[in-house]
Design a protein around this motif. Structure first.
Motif, short mmCIF file in Angstrom:
data_model
loop_
_atom_site.label_atom_id
_atom_site.label_comp_id
_atom_site.label_asym_id
_atom_site.label_seq_id
_atom_site.Cartn_x
_atom_site.Cartn_y
_atom_site.Cartn_z
N LEU A 60 0.84 -1.19 0.00
CA LEU A 60 0.00 0.00 0.00
C LEU A 60 0.88 1.24 0.00
O LEU A 60 1.60 1.50 0.97
N LYS A 61 0.83 2.01 -1.08
CA LYS A 61 1.65 3.23 -1.18
C LYS A 61 0.92 4.39 -0.50
O LYS A 61 -0.28 4.57 -0.69
N VAL A 62 1.69 5.17 0.27
CA VAL A 62 1.16 6.33 0.99
C VAL A 62 1.99 7.55 0.62
O VAL A 62 3.22 7.49 0.67
N ASN A 63 1.32 8.65 0.26
CA ASN A 63 2.00 9.91 -0.02
C ASN A 63 1.47 10.97 0.93
O ASN A 63 0.27 11.26 0.93
N VAL A 64 2.37 11.54 1.74
CA VAL A 64 1.98 12.66 2.60
C VAL A 64 1.94 13.90 1.71
O VAL A 64 2.95 14.28 1.12
N THR A 65 0.75 14.49 1.58
CA THR A 65 0.58 15.62 0.65
C THR A 65 0.76 16.97 1.33
O THR A 65 0.89 17.98 0.66
N SER A 66 0.77 16.99 2.65
CA SER A 66 1.03 18.23 3.38
C SER A 66 2.53 18.30 3.68
O SER A 66 3.27 17.36 3.39
N MET A 68 5.66 17.75 5.65
CA MET A 68 5.99 16.72 6.63
C MET A 68 6.45 17.37 7.94
O MET A 68 7.31 18.25 7.91
N PRO A 69 5.87 16.99 9.08
CA PRO A 69 6.33 17.53 10.37
C PRO A 69 7.80 17.17 10.61
O PRO A 69 8.26 16.10 10.20
N ASP A 70 8.52 18.06 11.26
CA ASP A 70 9.95 17.83 11.51
C ASP A 70 10.20 16.54 12.28
O ASP A 70 11.18 15.85 12.04
N ALA A 71 9.33 16.22 13.22
CA ALA A 71 9.50 15.02 14.05
C ALA A 71 9.06 13.75 13.32
O ALA A 71 9.33 12.65 13.77
N GLY A 72 8.34 13.88 12.20
CA GLY A 72 7.85 12.72 11.47
C GLY A 72 6.41 12.40 11.83
O GLY A 72 5.74 13.15 12.54
N VAL A 73 5.94 11.27 11.31
CA VAL A 73 4.55 10.87 11.54
C VAL A 73 4.48 9.44 12.05
O VAL A 73 5.34 8.62 11.76
N LYS A 74 3.42 9.19 12.79
CA LYS A 74 3.08 7.84 13.25
C LYS A 74 1.94 7.36 12.36
O LYS A 74 1.00 8.10 12.10
N THR A 96 7.81 7.37 10.47
CA THR A 96 8.58 7.77 9.30
C THR A 96 8.72 9.29 9.22
O THR A 96 7.89 10.02 9.74
N LYS A 97 9.78 9.71 8.54
CA LYS A 97 10.00 11.14 8.27
C LYS A 97 10.00 11.41 6.76
O LYS A 97 10.28 12.52 6.34
N THR A 98 9.70 10.38 5.97
CA THR A 98 9.68 10.55 4.52
C THR A 98 8.24 10.74 4.03
O THR A 98 7.33 10.10 4.55
N PRO A 99 8.05 11.58 3.02
CA PRO A 99 6.68 11.85 2.56
C PRO A 99 6.07 10.72 1.71
O PRO A 99 4.87 10.68 1.54
N GLN A 100 6.88 9.82 1.18
CA GLN A 100 6.35 8.67 0.44
C GLN A 100 6.88 7.41 1.11
O GLN A 100 8.09 7.28 1.33
N TYR A 114 -11.56 -7.28 3.15
CA TYR A 114 -11.18 -6.61 4.39
C TYR A 114 -11.42 -5.11 4.28
O TYR A 114 -11.20 -4.52 3.22
N GLU A 115 -11.84 -4.54 5.38
CA GLU A 115 -11.95 -3.09 5.47
C GLU A 115 -10.64 -2.58 6.08
O GLU A 115 -10.24 -3.01 7.16
N VAL A 116 -9.98 -1.69 5.35
CA VAL A 116 -8.69 -1.15 5.79
C VAL A 116 -8.88 0.33 6.10
O VAL A 116 -9.41 1.08 5.28
N THR A 117 -8.45 0.74 7.30
CA THR A 117 -8.52 2.14 7.72
C THR A 117 -7.10 2.61 8.02
O THR A 117 -6.37 1.95 8.76
N VAL A 118 -6.74 3.75 7.44
CA VAL A 118 -5.40 4.31 7.62
C VAL A 118 -5.54 5.75 8.07
O VAL A 118 -6.38 6.49 7.56
N TRP A 119 -4.71 6.17 9.02
CA TRP A 119 -4.62 7.57 9.41
C TRP A 119 -3.24 7.83 9.98
O TRP A 119 -2.52 6.92 10.37
N LEU A 120 -2.84 9.09 9.97
CA LEU A 120 -1.52 9.52 10.43
C LEU A 120 -1.65 10.53 11.55
O LEU A 120 -2.63 11.27 11.60
N SER A 121 -0.64 10.59 12.41
CA SER A 121 -0.58 11.65 13.41
C SER A 121 0.87 12.14 13.50
O SER A 121 1.81 11.38 13.29
N SER A 122 1.01 13.42 13.81
CA SER A 122 2.32 14.02 13.93
C SER A 122 2.99 13.56 15.21
O SER A 122 2.35 13.48 16.26
N LEU A 123 4.27 13.26 15.14
CA LEU A 123 5.01 12.88 16.34
C LEU A 123 5.37 14.10 17.18
O LEU A 123 5.68 13.98 18.35
#
Length: 143
Positions: A60-66, A68-74, A96-100, A114-123
């Motif tokens: 599953l490929k993920v691209n952070v479009t905003s 990227m927070p300096d501390a990275g994302v969970k 991760t600290k990489t946008p892709q 399967y139902e897949v749910t994805v979300w990110l939060s800033s570290l």
């Protein structure tokens, strides 16, 4: 005479009050840097619709479009059967600290959806959390 005795005490009291009220540089915390609201896209996925996996795993490929927070994302991930909502255990997704980046879905049973749910939060700011993105994936292999 009383004024001569009280004046130095009064002067010392005023001086101590002034010094104790003066802010020191170390008292001021570092300015709170405002992060851009997190957003991401799943480029190979049709959200809210049924997608196909050809075997028991799916990259599953993920691209952070905003920005990227300096501390990275969970990365948080939930995978459960479409009917019955039985959770399907997945490997932990590293911060991760990489946008892709890629999330490897594993253990998909043949001909199950399967139902897949994805979300990110800033570290760096726990209040900066994306909205959930939900999609369905079916393992189309018959083995």
């Amino acid at each position: 005479m009383l004024l001569k005795n009280c004046f130095p005490v009064l002067l010392a009291f005023v001086a101590l009050t002034f010094v104790s009220c003066k802010k020191k540089k170390s008292d001021n915390p570092a300015p709170n840097v405002q992060e851009e609201t997190l957003a991401f896209a799943l480029p190979d996925i049709q959200l809210g619709k049924y997608n196909m996996a050809m075997d028991s795993s799916y990259a599953l490929k993920v691209n952070v479009t905003s920005k990227m927070p300096d501390a990275g994302v969970k990365v948080m991930l939930s995978v459960a059967t479409e009917t019955g909502a039985i959770p399907l255990a997945q490997d932990p997704v590293p911060d991760t600290k990489t946008p892709q980046f890629t999330i490897n879905l594993r253990h998909l049973k043949p001909l199950k959806t399967y139902e897949v749910t994805v979300w990110l939060s800033s570290l760096g700011n726990t209040a900066n959390v994306t909205t959930h993105q939900v999609f369905y994936i079916t393992n189309k292999s018959d083995q």
